[in-house]
Design an enzyme around this catalytic site. Sequence first.
Site, PDB file in Angstrom:
ATOM      1  N   LYS A  50       0.843  -1.202   0.000  1.00  0.00           N
ATOM      2  CA  LYS A  50       0.000   0.000   0.000  1.00  0.00           C
ATOM      3  C   LYS A  50       0.881   1.256   0.000  1.00  0.00           C
ATOM      4  O   LYS A  50       0.626   2.212  -0.728  1.00  0.00           O
ATOM      5  CB  LYS A  50      -0.935  -0.010   1.222  1.00  0.00           C
ATOM      6  CG  LYS A  50      -2.052  -1.030   1.080  1.00  0.00           C
ATOM      7  CD  LYS A  50      -2.832  -1.287   2.362  1.00  0.00           C
ATOM      8  CE  LYS A  50      -3.832  -2.421   2.132  1.00  0.00           C
ATOM      9  NZ  LYS A  50      -4.596  -2.814   3.319  1.00  0.00           N
ATOM     10  N   GLN A  94      -4.982  -1.313   9.594  1.00  0.00           N
ATOM     11  CA  GLN A  94      -4.801  -2.619   8.940  1.00  0.00           C
ATOM     12  C   GLN A  94      -5.455  -3.717   9.780  1.00  0.00           C
ATOM     13  O   GLN A  94      -5.167  -3.861  10.963  1.00  0.00           O
ATOM     14  CB  GLN A  94      -3.300  -2.896   8.730  1.00  0.00           C
ATOM     15  CG  GLN A  94      -3.000  -4.186   8.016  1.00  0.00           C
ATOM     16  CD  GLN A  94      -3.494  -4.204   6.557  1.00  0.00           C
ATOM     17  OE1 GLN A  94      -3.445  -3.202   5.851  1.00  0.00           O
ATOM     18  NE2 GLN A  94      -3.989  -5.351   6.117  1.00  0.00           N
ATOM     19  N   ASP A 119     -11.144   2.888   3.912  1.00  0.00           N
ATOM     20  CA  ASP A 119     -11.578   1.496   3.752  1.00  0.00           C
ATOM     21  C   ASP A 119     -13.100   1.407   3.619  1.00  0.00           C
ATOM     22  O   ASP A 119     -13.641   0.332   3.355  1.00  0.00           O
ATOM     23  CB  ASP A 119     -11.128   0.651   4.962  1.00  0.00           C
ATOM     24  CG  ASP A 119      -9.894  -0.187   4.640  1.00  0.00           C
ATOM     25  OD1 ASP A 119      -9.589  -0.347   3.449  1.00  0.00           O
ATOM     26  OD2 ASP A 119      -9.258  -0.674   5.593  1.00  0.00           O
TER      27      ASP A 119
END
Length: 283
Positions: A50, A94, A119
């Site tokens: 990422k 995460q 997200d």
Amino acid sequence: MDTFRIDGKALSSTLRDGFKRHVEAADITPGLAVILVGDDPASHVYVRNKIKGCEAVGIRSSETKLPEDTSYEDIASVIMTLNNNSRVHGILLQLPLPQHLASVQESLVQMIAPEKDVDGLTTTNAGKLFLGIDDGLVPCTPQGSLHLIKSVQKDLSGLNAVVLGRSNLFGKPMAQLLLQENCTVTMAHSKTQNIEDVCRQADILVAAVGRPKMVKGDWIKPGAIVIDVGINRLDNGKLCGDVDFEAAQGIAGAITPVPGGVGPMTITCLLQNTIKASGAITL
Ligand code: NAP
């Protein structure tokens, strides 16, 4: 019938080139902050990819690495600090968090300011997707899967779509996106009866169950678009999806491989969400 292989790497690369040009031209540098708790090797690899993805398109990124035994309060404090940092436009916690934080994971996700929730997992963004309000941030993997579907067929109106799996992370938002595209959507899960028959009705079949090669060739309607979201590691160390890729050849109209299909698009959509959250451009 020849089965078209949908190349997620190539589509990602084209999209990322476009993002890079937009970021270079914008008067603001988008910023992504990633929080990584613990030592899970897979999570470390995902985060590295990422960060690399950010660098390649000109997004400023930062990484907060916290030890495995970090407390709920300490993670909450990091999230609050990032929420208040105007140089940070996107925050990514995460997942999964270490086992001792499993019961509070949801509560921590919900602390992320919705406008920075790249997200797309906060109730605000999930609600916007559900209501069809399009200024929200949409979860990356479903968004990427829709890009892949539309790369082979632009108008999905009236098509039968079947989504295998009903997780909050993937299945539910995927079904909403397909509904917005005017598909007739069926969600199948572990309690679905005659799942093979349900799959055979699908013009678009999206599999996200986490079971290696569960979808057999004769579950697929001839000509269907098949999106394989599953990532499973076999005993021989190789990765495979939830669809029997070989058996689908000659039956599916188009299919994504694993690896090289949905995976690269997930990070690409994270970059897209970060740019959108920064307001650098409207995507
Ligand atoms: P999850 O939370 O474990 O959900 C799995 C879903 O599959 C559940 O809804 C479950 O049904 C359903 N299911 C399990 N066994 C089934 C069966 N035998 N028949 C029908 N349905 C069944 O998983 P997830 O987070 O959605 O992820 C699914 C897969 O996608 C995993 O392999 C994951 O690694 C992969 N993934 C890939 C990416 C990417 O970037 N490529 C991103 C996210 C996830 P119930 O609800 O009834 O239990």
